[in-house]
Design a protein around this motif. Structure first.
Motif, PDB file in Angstrom:
ATOM      1  N   UNK A   1       0.837  -1.200   0.000  1.00 25.15           N
ATOM      2  CA  UNK A   1       0.000   0.000   0.000  1.00 25.15           C
ATOM      3  C   UNK A   1       0.871   1.250   0.000  1.00 25.15           C
TER       4      UNK A   1
ATOM      5  N   UNK B   1       0.432   4.237  -0.380  1.00 28.59           N
ATOM      6  CA  UNK B   1      -0.067   5.432   0.295  1.00 28.59           C
ATOM      7  C   UNK B   1       0.412   5.515   1.737  1.00 28.59           C
ATOM      8  N   UNK B   2       0.890   4.408   2.273  1.00 27.50           N
ATOM      9  CA  UNK B   2       1.327   4.393   3.670  1.00 27.50           C
ATOM     10  C   UNK B   2       2.748   3.843   3.790  1.00 27.50           C
TER      11      UNK B   2
ATOM     12  N   UNK C   1       5.853   5.189   4.010  1.00 25.32           N
ATOM     13  CA  UNK C   1       6.704   5.762   5.062  1.00 25.32           C
ATOM     14  C   UNK C   1       6.286   5.301   6.458  1.00 25.32           C
ATOM     15  N   UNK C   2       5.022   5.482   6.847  1.00 31.78           N
ATOM     16  CA  UNK C   2       4.672   5.003   8.196  1.00 31.78           C
ATOM     17  C   UNK C   2       4.828   3.497   8.353  1.00 31.78           C
TER      18      UNK C   2
ATOM     19  N   UNK D   1       8.303   2.926   9.181  1.00 36.65           N
ATOM     20  CA  UNK D   1       8.627   3.442  10.516  1.00 36.65           C
ATOM     21  C   UNK D   1       8.153   2.532  11.642  1.00 36.65           C
ATOM     22  N   UNK D   2       7.139   1.733  11.389  1.00 35.16           N
ATOM     23  CA  UNK D   2       6.734   0.807  12.456  1.00 35.16           C
ATOM     24  C   UNK D   2       7.358  -0.575  12.280  1.00 35.16           C
ATOM     25  N   UNK D   3       8.257  -0.705  11.289  1.00 39.93           N
ATOM     26  CA  UNK D   3       9.028  -1.931  11.241  1.00 39.93           C
ATOM     27  C   UNK D   3       8.962  -2.768   9.986  1.00 39.93           C
TER      28      UNK D   3
ATOM     29  N   UNK E   1      12.974  12.537   8.161  1.00 37.33           N
ATOM     30  CA  UNK E   1      11.523  12.407   8.098  1.00 37.33           C
ATOM     31  C   UNK E   1      10.824  13.601   7.460  1.00 37.33           C
TER      32      UNK E   1
ATOM     33  N   UNK F   1       8.407  12.865   4.517  1.00 40.77           N
ATOM     34  CA  UNK F   1       6.975  13.165   4.621  1.00 40.77           C
ATOM     35  C   UNK F   1       6.487  13.883   3.358  1.00 40.77           C
TER      36      UNK F   1
ATOM     37  N   UNK G   1       6.224  11.420   0.659  1.00 39.71           N
ATOM     38  CA  UNK G   1       5.076  10.516   0.852  1.00 39.71           C
ATOM     39  C   UNK G   1       3.785  11.196   0.386  1.00 39.71           C
ATOM     40  N   UNK G   2       3.665  12.486   0.651  1.00 45.25           N
ATOM     41  CA  UNK G   2       2.475  13.198   0.185  1.00 45.25           C
ATOM     42  C   UNK G   2       2.446  13.254  -1.346  1.00 45.25           C
TER      43      UNK G   2
ATOM     44  N   UNK H   1       1.466   9.857  -2.574  1.00 49.81           N
ATOM     45  CA  UNK H   1       0.039   9.624  -2.350  1.00 49.81           C
ATOM     46  C   UNK H   1      -0.782  10.230  -3.486  1.00 49.81           C
TER      47      UNK H   1
ATOM     48  N   UNK I   1      -4.870   5.899   7.521  1.00 50.46           N
ATOM     49  CA  UNK I   1      -3.802   6.888   7.482  1.00 50.46           C
ATOM     50  C   UNK I   1      -3.777   7.698   6.183  1.00 50.46           C
ATOM     51  N   UNK I   2      -3.860   7.063   5.019  1.00 51.03           N
ATOM     52  CA  UNK I   2      -3.889   7.885   3.796  1.00 51.03           C
ATOM     53  C   UNK I   2      -5.108   8.818   3.743  1.00 51.03           C
TER      54      UNK I   2
ATOM     55  N   UNK J   1      -4.107  11.826   5.516  1.00 51.01           N
ATOM     56  CA  UNK J   1      -3.192  12.617   4.687  1.00 51.01           C
ATOM     57  C   UNK J   1      -3.958  13.392   3.605  1.00 51.01           C
TER      58      UNK J   1
ATOM     59  N   UNK K   1      -3.707  17.399   3.352  1.00 45.29           N
ATOM     60  CA  UNK K   1      -3.205  18.015   2.115  1.00 45.29           C
ATOM     61  C   UNK K   1      -4.220  18.990   1.532  1.00 45.29           C
TER      62      UNK K   1
ATOM     63  N   UNK L   1       1.215   7.076  16.757  1.00 47.14           N
ATOM     64  CA  UNK L   1       2.556   7.537  16.355  1.00 47.14           C
ATOM     65  C   UNK L   1       2.635   7.835  14.864  1.00 47.14           C
ATOM     66  N   UNK L   2       2.261   6.892  14.003  1.00 49.20           N
ATOM     67  CA  UNK L   2       2.337   7.228  12.566  1.00 49.20           C
ATOM     68  C   UNK L   2       1.418   8.384  12.181  1.00 49.20           C
TER      69      UNK L   2
ATOM     70  N   UNK M   1       2.739  11.838  10.223  1.00 45.42           N
ATOM     71  CA  UNK M   1       2.346  12.393   8.918  1.00 45.42           C
ATOM     72  C   UNK M   1       1.608  13.725   9.084  1.00 45.42           C
TER      73      UNK M   1
ATOM     74  N   UNK N   1       8.294   3.923  19.100  1.00 47.72           N
ATOM     75  CA  UNK N   1       7.804   2.715  18.429  1.00 47.72           C
ATOM     76  C   UNK N   1       7.495   1.617  19.443  1.00 47.72           C
TER      77      UNK N   1
ATOM     78  N   UNK O   1       3.774  -0.052  20.230  1.00 43.21           N
ATOM     79  CA  UNK O   1       3.448  -1.482  20.255  1.00 43.21           C
ATOM     80  C   UNK O   1       2.780  -1.864  21.580  1.00 43.21           C
TER      81      UNK O   1
END
Lengths: 341, 341, 341, 341
Positions: free
Chosen positions: A193, A195-196, A198-199, A202-204, A232, A236, A239-240, A243, C170-171, C174, C178, C198-199, C203, C236, C240
């Protein structure tokens, strides 16, 4: 224990010639084009590659062409879903012989299977495959692979080494990572996906199989690098931008026609897709192509279209649209026997 | 053991005055109008009655007006769902004192409850209500009431005497009838889905709470009578006509505005609903009103509108519409930050 | 132009006494407890506050108690959705007089409105409200507020100053940022989905209205601070942990009973909720409370339960469960007239 | 103008041998068995025939066997959906040469197409097919075919002669009939939803492609005859019995395993299906087989199983089940990283 699959794997669009046949030379040129622009790996026979619209023979040939032309430059994740587990296992064997890195197998589709059915399907394949297997979860198209099923397959099947998840559900990805990684540190988590992206990183997540990387590999790759480098603010912004491109290609037409149209603008002769388009869809696709060219020009990857990019979005009063619709569309629908259900 | 609830119960629209207040005199006139046209019962404070858009005091007053004016002529099924079980039980007590036949209580909404939560909710109400209770299943708006829950409540709660089901799912209705009727022969099954009234009656339903009966009670009642008389050919034709009216009122605008508009054409001063309408919606509603008047004229319940009924549905090439949309709507959406999601 | 709403706003659970009435003294103590633990603001009459299960009078009283006890220490976002726009505007006026910072108004529920209906609803309220308005999008419970509608309301209504979005998408967040932020730099974006806090912040979100902050305000607040400070590795890990708590409280019981049970463990006398629980649900809730106590003990906020935390998750062969289910549950369902739909 | 397709068309299950290969002799025997029991036509390569789990070559062979063995005794509706329109048209040509009556083509699946995409797909096929085409709408598995699309295809394509609709949505069927029949009186409407066969026939359907007719052809055929003869009381009772069988076969296991198991009881050697089953699913299927045998015995089509039919549904307190689940399943799920999502 092999290394985790990492980075951006490009779901390959298949260029077609004027007869609708696989355009082998353009497919080879596209492989070079992608590798030159920095994608970490290739991913043929995925959803963007429209695997369901090719015959079993064509799917095999696509892998053969790409594996042959790649010559080991980047890892290949080969889509291997066939009509049933036996055919799928045969495909795994063929692709193993071709030297691809791993296969990716979409969850059973058409029939909607329960979690246990999904488990049994992957278990039989994983127990008989000579090559590493990536689970492919895309709940909008196929039976969902839930967290307990991923955990169970990761526990029981050494050959299952990764999951590609296209749900776009970030907490879902976290639940899988939390449950699987302690026992399978080499297991890889890839997001489909864009659209997401970067995040997700960031979560792994370890990377992605992202359709945008087939059209603007420079951006998708750079977003990956910036995120991992911890830059970041710049990530960011990128990422925009991604998207915006992703939405334009994904939501404005029948998937994956928008990606095909944009790739054409970038100079790859994609040809027409195999799914027929109505006259109205063709007109829309031409409009979309103009808008995509503007987005690509704005990103530095194309010239502006001949008419320029100013006038593409006329001011429209949304309530005026209601009048148009009341006068025409609704009447038409009503005439046709349905009032808008 | 009391008799089963049977026949057509009309979900009462609430006429409002120019200030948006309950129009009591028109509400009374509407009660007479309905009873004169043959409905078997009244059903105020249902979805068509927009119970959520009135205050608790107003809901009580609606029942008071209707019960007072009805003077026992027809049975009343009073919608009694309030903020929580205690308030709902208080409403049951009030309506019991007013002499209504039974209450109807919609499954919990906003929060989506599990089957057990739905069970516990109705169980507490039924154990404390002085008046018979009709379960109201409308899964498009509220937590679904599944078959085992209906069975369990029917077994455990004598006060639960009926279910009104607006799912429109015919086999679902059959599953309930099969499971409940052997042990509770007086339990009543009512359908809220006018589009399937005839077949629902044919598989064993006792009647319906049908919004069309608030606008064209003559048709809905006649359909009921013809079906029960076994005059299926004429019933079938009437069901098709009712479907056309139902679709036009239901699908062409924000529910229940289409029913309100049609009732206005029939001479009841419904006033404007409480849910605000955008300018575009107002234009559409005016167009719809013309089309409804044509349908009602065709059924003999109204004159044609001034402009006649020929030109309401212009020929439109659906592909042309795509061009309009490509040129304007899509551009607008894109400008606004969304491409059609 | 006022400052953006920022930080963690706690959706207040309402403590109830043994009669199910609002426990005013405990509500006041809970306000102190939260503010002492660092939440940035309070958010009564939200979904976690079960606003639909209170009467209009009770909803007003909840705001009065909290505003009175807060004495301006932190901003208050007051849930103000009432039966219709007029009642809602009256609530806005009352809460304005009480000095709360802004109201939050959930999109229309029960009836599923179109985008234009949602627009018209908020437009009428915003044009008549003396107090700033936060849109509240929670598509799992209420009519969705799509991106063009947010854009349009932000353009046309100065009083609309924020959106609280609980979709967890999340998208989608965004896309709103935007489209709105360039023209309304003071507009605030708050997420209601703790699992992605966090995510969401990374963003561009300004904060959250997070139910976990009502139970473990220390964690939710620290996660906010760490994320904004760019300490992503520690953030992070905390995200979790928060996910684990969130899932346990959200998914294991009827919402928001899990949050209520966990808050009880933390020493606030929450009392029983107003939604009745079946016997089975009560047993499950007791089991859940033990597990929650273990999670809270593990986080340093509670002692372990008496029996300890080792034995809570017995090894179970998932296939054995199938046997149990085949032997008993399925048979039961079948007996009851439904085979598992 | 040819005659309408009418009556009960049986979706053929494909018997497999111990190697999982098509069992040709048993397939032939099954054709005789069905025709002897009165089905009006055969429908191989449908969903019940698991067309997606066979290779393109196998699908062709299935049609060849059945057409050869049928020797013109009953009409054959041959499932012809292949990888893309070109392959599908080739299949149409082959099946035309084999002399089948018409083909049935499921709406595009995996990718979810818009109404216009669905239109364009069928239009291209219908314009190039030598054989009559039945549209196949099964929205739970494939892109929905909406009413305007059916109307448009019926208007523009003479080769499109029927729709098989498996939505089970009765008003939807009525909308299609109302809109298409005036201009295409020979167009046929078939329902794939056995649970509503009687009411579907009563509102004007011409017949059905009903999976139950592959297992209990005697009942499905008799239900058809009774309904058309206007013997509604007996028909209603039979519809309830068919619903019970349909639910047991459909809802208790992975589709179409329940149908396969029941057919085995009736003496056709169906073999194991190609979708692998987990251990738990195998146990459940054995339990289901016992219950199916009881249902079939009750209908006079089988002996009771050895253990008899009394003890199959033990009394279970549903709340007790909650305890079991709280103690074991939830714990297990929690251990595995998911709490019940």
């Amino acid at each position: 224990m092999s290394a985790r699959l990492r980075g951006i794997f490009t779901p390959n669009i298949v260029p077609l010639d004027s007869q609708g046949e696989i355009n082998e030379s353009e497919t080879r040129r596209y492989v070079d084009w992608l590798i030159e622009r920095g994608v970490h790996g290739l991913y043929p026979n995925g959803s963007t590659g429209e695997f369901t619209r090719f015959t079993a023979e064509e799917r095999r040939r696509i892998i053969e062409i790409i594996a042959d032309h790649n010559r080991g430059r980047v890892p290949i994740l080969a889509g291997a879903a066939e009509a049933n587990t036996r055919e799928t296992i045969l495909a795994c064997e063929r692709y193993y012989d071709l030297g691809v890195t791993a296969v990716a197998i979409v969850s059973p589709f058409y029939f909607k299977l329960s979690a246990r059915g999904v488990y049994a399907y992957f278990k039989e394949i994983a127990d008989n495959s000579p090559i590493d297997v990536t689970l492919y979860n895309i709940p909008m198209f196929a039976s969902p692979i839930d967290v307990p099923t991923v955990v169970r397959l990761a526990e029981e099947c050494e050959k299952v080494v990764a999951i590609k998840d296209s749900s776009g559900d970030l907490p879902h990805m976290m639940r899988m990572i939390r449950a699987v990684r302690p026992n399978r540190p080499e297991f890889s988590f890839l997001t489909g996906w864009d659209a997401a992206l970067m995040p997700m990183l960031l979560i792994g997540c370890d990377g992605g199989t992202n359709a945008t990387s087939g059209v603007v590999p420079e951006i998708t790759r750079k977003l990956f690098d910036l995120t991992l480098a911890g830059d970041l603010d710049e990530a960011r912004q990128l990422q925009y931008r991604l998207l915006e491109l992703f939405d334009a290609m994904l939501l404005s037409s029948e998937f994956p026609e928008g990606f095909r149209a944009a790739l054409q603008i970038r100079g790859i002769q994609t040809g027409n897709g195999r799914q027929p388009q109505s006259d109205g869809q063709k007109i829309e696709l031409a409009t979309l192509a103009q808008q995509l060219q503007c987005l690509l020009a704005d990103a530095g990857f194309s010239d502006q279209p001949l008419g320029g990019c100013e006038a593409t979005a006329p001011e429209v009063d949304p309530e005026q649209m209601a009048k148009i619709i009341a006068d025409s569309v609704m009447g038409e629908l009503r005439r046709r026997g349905d009032v808008g259900q």
